[in-house]
Design a protein around this motif. Structure first.
Motif, PDB file in Angstrom:
ATOM      1  N   LEU A 248       0.829  -1.204   0.000  1.00 44.25           N
ATOM      2  CA  LEU A 248       0.000   0.000   0.000  1.00 44.25           C
ATOM      3  C   LEU A 248       0.864   1.254   0.000  1.00 44.25           C
ATOM      4  O   LEU A 248       0.555   2.240  -0.683  1.00 44.25           O
ATOM      5  N   GLY A 249       1.945   1.224   0.773  1.00 47.07           N
ATOM      6  CA  GLY A 249       2.829   2.380   0.833  1.00 47.07           C
ATOM      7  C   GLY A 249       3.500   2.669  -0.504  1.00 47.07           C
ATOM      8  O   GLY A 249       3.559   3.829  -0.940  1.00 47.07           O
ATOM      9  N   TRP A 250       3.991   1.612  -1.165  1.00 43.79           N
ATOM     10  CA  TRP A 250       4.626   1.801  -2.471  1.00 43.79           C
ATOM     11  C   TRP A 250       3.628   2.336  -3.493  1.00 43.79           C
ATOM     12  O   TRP A 250       3.945   3.243  -4.277  1.00 43.79           O
ATOM     13  N   CYS A 251       2.425   1.764  -3.516  1.00 43.50           N
ATOM     14  CA  CYS A 251       1.414   2.223  -4.478  1.00 43.50           C
ATOM     15  C   CYS A 251       1.046   3.689  -4.230  1.00 43.50           C
ATOM     16  O   CYS A 251       0.938   4.483  -5.178  1.00 43.50           O
ATOM     17  N   ALA A 252       0.853   4.048  -2.960  1.00 44.18           N
ATOM     18  CA  ALA A 252       0.510   5.438  -2.634  1.00 44.18           C
ATOM     19  C   ALA A 252       1.635   6.380  -3.036  1.00 44.18           C
ATOM     20  O   ALA A 252       1.388   7.470  -3.577  1.00 44.18           O
ATOM     21  N   LEU A 253       2.882   5.970  -2.787  1.00 46.90           N
ATOM     22  CA  LEU A 253       4.023   6.807  -3.142  1.00 46.90           C
ATOM     23  C   LEU A 253       4.125   6.992  -4.659  1.00 46.90           C
ATOM     24  O   LEU A 253       4.369   8.109  -5.147  1.00 46.90           O
ATOM     25  N   ILE A 254       3.924   5.913  -5.413  1.00 45.89           N
ATOM     26  CA  ILE A 254       4.000   5.994  -6.881  1.00 45.89           C
ATOM     27  C   ILE A 254       2.890   6.883  -7.421  1.00 45.89           C
ATOM     28  O   ILE A 254       3.112   7.706  -8.313  1.00 45.89           O
ATOM     29  N   ILE A 255       1.679   6.720  -6.894  1.00 44.64           N
ATOM     30  CA  ILE A 255       0.557   7.544  -7.359  1.00 44.64           C
ATOM     31  C   ILE A 255       0.812   9.015  -7.072  1.00 44.64           C
ATOM     32  O   ILE A 255       0.653   9.879  -7.944  1.00 44.64           O
ATOM     33  N   ALA A 256       1.202   9.326  -5.839  1.00 46.00           N
ATOM     34  CA  ALA A 256       1.428  10.725  -5.461  1.00 46.00           C
ATOM     35  C   ALA A 256       2.562  11.339  -6.277  1.00 46.00           C
ATOM     36  O   ALA A 256       2.433  12.456  -6.807  1.00 46.00           O
ATOM     37  N   GLY A 257       3.674  10.620  -6.375  1.00 51.87           N
ATOM     38  CA  GLY A 257       4.812  11.146  -7.121  1.00 51.87           C
ATOM     39  C   GLY A 257       4.494  11.326  -8.595  1.00 51.87           C
ATOM     40  O   GLY A 257       4.848  12.352  -9.203  1.00 51.87           O
ATOM     41  N   SER A 258       3.828  10.346  -9.184  1.00 48.45           N
ATOM     42  CA  SER A 258       3.493  10.417 -10.611  1.00 48.45           C
ATOM     43  C   SER A 258       2.463  11.510 -10.879  1.00 48.45           C
ATOM     44  O   SER A 258       2.521  12.187 -11.917  1.00 48.45           O
ATOM     45  N   TYR A 259       1.520  11.678  -9.973  1.00 46.78           N
ATOM     46  CA  TYR A 259       0.504  12.729 -10.108  1.00 46.78           C
ATOM     47  C   TYR A 259       1.155  14.112 -10.143  1.00 46.78           C
ATOM     48  O   TYR A 259       0.879  14.923 -11.033  1.00 46.78           O
ATOM     49  N   VAL A 260       2.021  14.358  -9.178  1.00 51.39           N
ATOM     50  CA  VAL A 260       2.685  15.667  -9.112  1.00 51.39           C
ATOM     51  C   VAL A 260       3.593  15.866 -10.323  1.00 51.39           C
ATOM     52  O   VAL A 260       3.586  16.922 -10.965  1.00 51.39           O
ATOM     53  N   TRP A 261       4.385  14.854 -10.632  1.00 50.98           N
ATOM     54  CA  TRP A 261       5.303  14.937 -11.769  1.00 50.98           C
ATOM     55  C   TRP A 261       4.545  15.124 -13.084  1.00 50.98           C
ATOM     56  O   TRP A 261       4.876  15.975 -13.902  1.00 50.98           O
ATOM     57  N   GLY A 262       3.491  14.338 -13.270  1.00 54.29           N
ATOM     58  CA  GLY A 262       2.715  14.413 -14.505  1.00 54.29           C
ATOM     59  C   GLY A 262       2.017  15.745 -14.678  1.00 54.29           C
ATOM     60  O   GLY A 262       2.005  16.319 -15.777  1.00 54.29           O
ATOM     61  N   THR A 263       1.435  16.272 -13.607  1.00 56.79           N
ATOM     62  CA  THR A 263       0.756  17.566 -13.693  1.00 56.79           C
ATOM     63  C   THR A 263       1.742  18.679 -14.040  1.00 56.79           C
ATOM     64  O   THR A 263       1.455  19.544 -14.867  1.00 56.79           O
ATOM     65  N   TRP A 264       2.895  18.632 -13.401  1.00 57.72           N
ATOM     66  CA  TRP A 264       3.914  19.650 -13.676  1.00 57.72           C
ATOM     67  C   TRP A 264       4.408  19.560 -15.120  1.00 57.72           C
ATOM     68  O   TRP A 264       4.532  20.576 -15.814  1.00 57.72           O
ATOM     69  N   LEU A 265       4.665  18.343 -15.599  1.00 66.36           N
ATOM     70  CA  LEU A 265       5.135  18.164 -16.974  1.00 66.36           C
ATOM     71  C   LEU A 265       4.084  18.606 -17.985  1.00 66.36           C
ATOM     72  O   LEU A 265       4.404  19.245 -18.982  1.00 66.36           O
ATOM     73  N   PHE A 266       2.825  18.257 -17.725  1.00 64.35           N
ATOM     74  CA  PHE A 266       1.761  18.619 -18.659  1.00 64.35           C
ATOM     75  C   PHE A 266       1.632  20.134 -18.759  1.00 64.35           C
ATOM     76  O   PHE A 266       1.540  20.691 -19.858  1.00 64.35           O
ATOM     77  N   THR A 267       1.634  20.805 -17.624  1.00 63.97           N
ATOM     78  CA  THR A 267       1.509  22.266 -17.625  1.00 63.97           C
ATOM     79  C   THR A 267       2.688  22.918 -18.338  1.00 63.97           C
ATOM     80  O   THR A 267       2.517  23.845 -19.139  1.00 63.97           O
ATOM     81  N   ARG A 268       3.882  22.422 -18.076  1.00 64.59           N
ATOM     82  CA  ARG A 268       5.074  23.003 -18.696  1.00 64.59           C
ATOM     83  C   ARG A 268       5.092  22.772 -20.201  1.00 64.59           C
ATOM     84  O   ARG A 268       5.355  23.685 -20.980  1.00 64.59           O
TER      85      ARG A 268
END
Length: 273
Positions: A248-268
Motif C-alpha cells: 500500500l505504501g509503495w502504491c501510494a508513493l507511486i501515485i502521489a509522485g506520478s501525479y505531481v510529476w505528470g501535472t507539472w510536466l503537462f503544464t510546462r
C-alpha cells in the motif's frame, strides 16, 4: 448582443459576462469518455494486454514449471506475478497514448478550451484502468483453466482485486508521466518497455532466496515484490507479514509522485505549444 462589450445609453462600455468555467468533474468526465472511446477503437492494445501475459503464463507453467516445481504446483506460485505483468503490459500503452497527444497537436486545441490539465491525464488513466482490469480478469480465467487453484474466500478475493486495481492505478499514473517526459512516441514506448523488466527482478517467478545475494537484496527491496507477495498471500493463504503495508505504501508513493510529476510536466509542455 454577441459582441464582447455592451453599450449602455450613457455611451459607457462594460464587459460582457464571461462564460462559466466548467467544473473539474465535467472536464474530467469528458476526457474519460474520450479515452474510453479511443480504447474501444484500439482493440489491438486490449488483445496484446491479454495475449502476451497468457503466453508467458503458458511458457512458465509448461516449459519451466516442471524444472522449478516437479509436483506441477508451479502455476499456483506464478499466477500472481503474471497478473502484475499483465497490468504492466496493458498500462505501458498509456505512455504512448499520452506522448501521442502531446505531439499530434490535440493539446493546442485543448488549450483553447477551459480544461484543467489534470483532466486530460485522468482520462487516460481511468480508461487504462478499465482496460487492464478486463484483461486481468481474462488472464485469471485462463489461469483457472490451467489449474490455478486459489484458497481465498470472498473477502480475500475482494482484497486481492483491490490491491491489483491499486497497483494498476499506480503503474498507469507512472506511465502517463513517462509519456509526458518522453520527447516523442518512440521514446515513450522504449521507456515503458524498460519498466516491464521489473517483475523479473522480484519474487514473481522464483523465490528471492534462490537469487544471488546482491540480486536478492534488490528483489526484496523494490516495489513489485511486496505487492506480489500480498496478492499471493491473499489468494493462496501464504504468510502476509508486513507485505500489505509495504504494498500500500509503495502504491501510494507511486501515485502521489506520478501525479505531481505528470501535472507539472503537462503544464510546462502545454505552455510551450
Amino acid at each position: 448582443m454577441s459582441t464582447a462589450t455592451i453599450t449602455r445609453t450613457t455611451g459607457q462600455q462594460v464587459p460582457a459576462r464571461a462564460g462559466r468555467r466548467p467544473s473539474a468533474s465535467v472536464t474530467t468526465t469528458t476526457m474519460i469518455v474520450r479515452s474510453l472511446r479511443h480504447t474501444m477503437r484500439n482493440i489491438d492494445a486490449l488483445i496484446m494486454a491479454i495475449v502476451l501475459p497468457t503466453i508467458l503464463m503458458l511458457l512458465f507453467t509448461f516449459v519451466f514449471g516442471n524444472a522449478i516445481e516437479p509436483d506441477g504446483n508451479y502455476v499456483n506460485y506464478v499466477v500472481p506475478g503474471i497478473i502484475l505483468l499483465c497490468a504492466g503490459f496493458g498500462a505501458s500503452s498509456t505512455a504512448v497514448d499520452v506522448a501521442n497527444d502531446m505531439t499530434n497537436g490535440i493539446i493546442d486545441r485543448f488549450r483553447a478550451m477551459p480544461l484543467r490539465a489534470i483532466s486530460v491525464l485522468t482520462g487516460h488513466v481511468v480508461a487504462s484502468l478499465a482496460r487492464n482490469l478486463l484483461a486481468t480478469a481474462v488472464v485469471i480465467g485462463v489461469a483457472l483453466a490451467l489449474g490455478f487453484r486459489p484458497t481465498a474466500n470472498v473477502l480475500e478475493w475482494i482484497a486481492a482485486v483491490g490491491v491489483i486495481a491499486l497497483f494498476i492505478l499506480a503503474i498507469t499514473w507512472l506511465y502517463a508521466a513517462i509519456g509526458l517526459a518522453a520527447g516523442n512516441v518512440e521514446a515513450a514506448s522504449g521507456y515503458g518497455f524498460a519498466l516491464l523488466f521489473l517483475p523479473y527482478l522480484s519474487s514473481a517467478f522464483v523465490p528471492t532466496d534462490t537469487m544471488p545475494e546482491w540480486l536478492q537484496w534488490i528483489a526484496e527491496n523494490q516495489p513489485i515484490t511486496p505487492i506480489i507477495e500480498t496478492i499471493r498471500g491473499l489468494l493462496m493463504g501464504t504468510d502476509l507479514g508486513t507485505d500489505p503495508w509495504w504494498a500500500l505504501g509503495w502504491c501510494a508513493l507511486i501515485i502521489a509522485g506520478s501525479y505531481v510529476w505528470g501535472t507539472w510536466l503537462f503544464t510546462r509542455r502545454a505552455r510551450r505549444h
